[in-house]
Motif scaffolding. Structure first.
Motif, PDB file in Angstrom:
ATOM      1  N   ALA A   1       0.834  -1.205   0.000  1.00  0.00           N
ATOM      2  CA  ALA A   1       0.000   0.000   0.000  1.00  0.00           C
ATOM      3  C   ALA A   1       0.868   1.256   0.000  1.00  0.00           C
ATOM      4  CB  ALA A   1      -0.934   0.004   1.196  1.00  0.00           C
ATOM      5  N   ILE A   2       1.940   1.252   0.767  1.00  0.00           N
ATOM      6  CA  ILE A   2       2.854   2.391   0.821  1.00  0.00           C
ATOM      7  C   ILE A   2       3.501   2.610  -0.542  1.00  0.00           C
ATOM      8  CG2 ILE A   2       5.047   3.219   1.797  1.00  0.00           C
ATOM      9  CD1 ILE A   2       4.139   1.912   4.457  1.00  0.00           C
ATOM     10  N   ILE A   3       3.912   1.543  -1.192  1.00  0.00           N
ATOM     11  CA  ILE A   3       4.521   1.652  -2.515  1.00  0.00           C
ATOM     12  C   ILE A   3       3.514   2.207  -3.524  1.00  0.00           C
ATOM     13  CG2 ILE A   3       5.421   0.317  -4.472  1.00  0.00           C
ATOM     14  CD1 ILE A   3       6.940  -1.374  -2.446  1.00  0.00           C
ATOM     15  N   LEU A   4       2.285   1.727  -3.486  1.00  0.00           N
ATOM     16  CA  LEU A   4       1.251   2.223  -4.402  1.00  0.00           C
ATOM     17  C   LEU A   4       0.968   3.705  -4.188  1.00  0.00           C
ATOM     18  CD1 LEU A   4      -1.327  -0.712  -4.504  1.00  0.00           C
ATOM     19  CD2 LEU A   4       0.029   0.176  -6.395  1.00  0.00           C
ATOM     20  N   ILE A   5       0.831   4.109  -2.939  1.00  0.00           N
ATOM     21  CA  ILE A   5       0.572   5.514  -2.625  1.00  0.00           C
ATOM     22  C   ILE A   5       1.740   6.382  -3.098  1.00  0.00           C
ATOM     23  CG2 ILE A   5       0.329   7.181  -0.726  1.00  0.00           C
ATOM     24  CD1 ILE A   5      -1.287   4.959   0.740  1.00  0.00           C
ATOM     25  N   GLY A   6       2.948   5.921  -2.872  1.00  0.00           N
ATOM     26  CA  GLY A   6       4.134   6.659  -3.313  1.00  0.00           C
ATOM     27  C   GLY A   6       4.187   6.816  -4.824  1.00  0.00           C
ATOM     28  N   SER A   7       3.886   5.767  -5.548  1.00  0.00           N
ATOM     29  CA  SER A   7       3.935   5.855  -7.011  1.00  0.00           C
ATOM     30  C   SER A   7       2.842   6.773  -7.554  1.00  0.00           C
ATOM     31  CB  SER A   7       3.836   4.464  -7.646  1.00  0.00           C
ATOM     32  OG  SER A   7       2.575   3.891  -7.404  1.00  0.00           O
ATOM     33  N   PHE A   8       1.636   6.723  -6.968  1.00  0.00           N
ATOM     34  CA  PHE A   8       0.567   7.626  -7.401  1.00  0.00           C
ATOM     35  C   PHE A   8       0.934   9.081  -7.121  1.00  0.00           C
ATOM     36  CE2 PHE A   8      -2.426   3.897  -7.018  1.00  0.00           C
ATOM     37  CZ  PHE A   8      -2.697   3.826  -8.376  1.00  0.00           C
TER      38      PHE A   8
END
Length: 159
Positions: free
Chosen positions: A13-20
Motif C-alpha cells: 500500500a505504501i509503494i502504491l501511494i508513493g507511485s501515485f
C-alpha cells in the motif's frame, strides 16, 4: 504467518501511494508548463521587482518586447547542491501577468560560486554588467534557459 501478510499488505500500500503521488506531481508539472506555453502570447504586463520594491512595470506594448517568445524552452530541475551555487535570496523577481493575474513568476539568482557551474548551467547563465545570473522558476524548483529579453529588461531597469 498472519503478521507477515499484514506487513506485506501495508508495504504494498505504501509503494502504491508513493507511485501515485509521484505520477500526480509529474502530471501537475507538465500541466503547468503546458498552461504557460498556451497563454504566453497573451502576456500583457511584466513587473520587475527588487525585494518588495517595483523597479519597472511594462505597458501592454512593452510587454510584448520583453516577454519570451518560447518560455520554458529549456528547463532543468536544480538539485540542492546546484541551488547552493547561487545566492540564497534572489536579486530580482519577475511576474508575467495576463489581465492583472500572474501567469508565472521567476526569480533572478546571482551566481555565488561560478567555478562550480556545470557545463549545462553555464549555458543557462547570462551576464548583466560583470555579474552572472540565472532565471529560476521557484514554484517548480527549476532553472530556465537564459533569455535575451530578460537580460535586456535587467540591463535597462535593474538597479
Amino acid at each position: 504467518m498472519n503478521k507477515r501478510r499484514w506487513k506485506l499488505v501495508i508495504f504494498a500500500a505504501i509503494i502504491l501511494i508513493g507511485s501515485f503521488t509521484l505520477q500526480f506531481r509529474e502530471k501537475n508539472e507538465e500541466e503547468a508548463i503546458s498552461h504557460i506555453l498556451d497563454q504566453a502570447t497573451e502576456i500583457d504586463a511584466i513587473e520587475l521587482l527588487k525585494g518588495e520594491q517595483s523597479l519597472y512595470r511594462t505597458t501592454v506594448q512593452d510587454a510584448t518586447a520583453y516577454s519570451e517568445k518560447n518560455p520554458l524552452s529549456h528547463v532543468k530541475k536544480l538539485s540542492q547542491k546546484e541551488r547552493a551555487i547561487f545566492e540564497e535570496k534572489p536579486v530580482y523577481h519577475i511576474v508575467y501577468e495576463i489581465k492583472g493575474e500572474p501567469l508565472y513568476e521567476v526569480d533572478i539568482l546571482k551566481v555565488a560560486i561560478s567555478s562550480e557551474l556545470s557545463e549545462e548551467l553555464q549555458q543557462m547563465v547570462f551576464n548583466v554588467g560583470d555579474q552572472q545570473y540565472l532565471i529560476y522558476w521557484t514554484k517548480e524548483k527549476k532553472a530556465l534557459e537564459q533569455s535575451a529579453n530578460t537580460q535586456r529588461l535587467l540591463e535597462q531597469y535593474g538597479k
